[in-house]
Design an enzyme around this catalytic site. Structure first.
Site, PDB file in Angstrom:
ATOM      1  N   LYS A  87       0.861  -1.183   0.000  1.00  0.00           N
ATOM      2  CA  LYS A  87       0.000   0.000   0.000  1.00  0.00           C
ATOM      3  C   LYS A  87       0.903   1.241   0.000  1.00  0.00           C
ATOM      4  O   LYS A  87       1.768   1.398   0.870  1.00  0.00           O
ATOM      5  CB  LYS A  87      -0.881  -0.036   1.246  1.00  0.00           C
ATOM      6  CG  LYS A  87      -2.151   0.759   1.132  1.00  0.00           C
ATOM      7  CD  LYS A  87      -3.010   0.458   2.349  1.00  0.00           C
ATOM      8  CE  LYS A  87      -4.319   1.183   2.313  1.00  0.00           C
ATOM      9  NZ  LYS A  87      -5.030   1.068   3.591  1.00  0.00           N
TER      10      LYS A  87
HETATM   11  C1  E4P Z   1      -8.219   2.384   3.483  1.00  0.00           C
HETATM   12  O1  E4P Z   1      -7.627   1.403   3.124  1.00  0.00           O
HETATM   13  C2  E4P Z   1      -8.214   2.921   4.839  1.00  0.00           C
HETATM   14  O2  E4P Z   1      -7.632   1.961   5.693  1.00  0.00           O
HETATM   15  C3  E4P Z   1      -9.586   3.185   5.415  1.00  0.00           C
HETATM   16  O3  E4P Z   1     -10.622   2.696   4.639  1.00  0.00           O
HETATM   17  C4  E4P Z   1      -9.773   4.491   6.059  1.00  0.00           C
HETATM   18  O4  E4P Z   1     -11.063   4.554   6.643  1.00  0.00           O
HETATM   19  P1  E4P Z   1     -11.463   5.692   7.672  1.00  0.00           P
HETATM   20  O5  E4P Z   1     -11.597   6.982   6.925  1.00  0.00           O
HETATM   21  O6  E4P Z   1     -12.785   5.243   8.241  1.00  0.00           O
HETATM   22  O7  E4P Z   1     -10.351   5.754   8.697  1.00  0.00           O
END
Ligand code: E4P
Length: 218
Positions: A87
């Site tokens: 990522k």
């Molecule tokens: C994406 O991969 C992130 O981990 C995630 O979806 C962020 O979500 P949030 O905005 O609820 O923290």
């Protein structure tokens, strides 16, 4: 449509696996911190454990923000398990790193995507997934689902193989809207996945069926 769970919590991951509908996992440094995972060795061991529980792609995020650092971290992560997806944040160096990883056959998830232009850049660099953050856009008064729709359209116009991974999906209506407009993947906490089970008429109907069955078989 693929369902990923957005957590580093092993119990939640196990529960989603047992439900039989889980296709993968996304994590981020905040989710790892929430589980109290500290230090490189512990982080690597935790990713390994996640990969043992779920048979599907597991996104593990690099912490470095420079190209060389991202490459070093990403290669180490990719070596952990064939299901690891590196990522990478949507930055100038991040795009270069995605290109590098894609040429090496390492899967990537471009995270922190908030515009169609960013998604297009990630797709051109060869990202396996792009992660537009639906909930965080809604939080600042924008329309996160509309961004997913725009990116799905653009990728389909040109046949980009990059998958649209709707992230920051906070509730059931978000998930359904993403499904309606053709997101390839949603990632969300366990309660959103299990929230799909619920309807009061299902509970009421089942109670009635069981009561009637009891009457007939008494
Ligand atoms: C994406 O991969 C992130 O981990 C995630 O979806 C962020 O979500 P949030 O905005 O609820 O923290």
């Amino acid at each position: 449509m693929k369902f990923f769970i957005d957590t580093a919590n092993l119990k939640d991951i196990q529960e989603a696996v047992e439900l039989g509908v889980l296709d993968g996992v996304t994590t981020n440094p905040s989710l790892m911190a929430k589980e109290g995972i500290k230090g490189t060795d512990a982080v690597m061991a935790h990713y390994r454990q996640i990969c043992e529980i779920v048979d599907g792609d597991v996104s593990a995020e690099v912490i470095a923000v420079d190209f060389d650092g991202m490459v070093t971290e990403g290669e180490a992560l990719a070596e952990l398990h064939p299901n690891i997806v590196v990522k990478v944040p949507m930055t100038r160096d991040g795009v270069k790193a995605i290109k590098y990883f894609s040429e090496k056959g390492i899967k990537t998830n471009c995270t922190l995507v908030f515009t169609a232009g960013q998604a297009l850049l990630a797709a051109k660099a060869g990202a396996t997934y792009v992660s537009p953050f639906v909930g965080r856009l809604d939080d600042i008064g924008h329309d996160g689902v509309q961004l997913i729709e725009q990116i799905v359209q653009i990728f389909s116009n040109y046949g980009y193989p990059t998958q649209v991974l709707a992230a920051s999906v906070r509730h059931v209506p978000h998930l359904i809207q993403c499904a309606e407009i053709g997101a390839d993947v949603v990632t969300c906490p366990l309660n959103v996945i299990t929230g799909l089970l619920n309807h009061p008429l299902t509970d009421k109907g089942l109670a009635q069926f069981l009561a009637d069955h009891k009457k007939v078989n008494a």
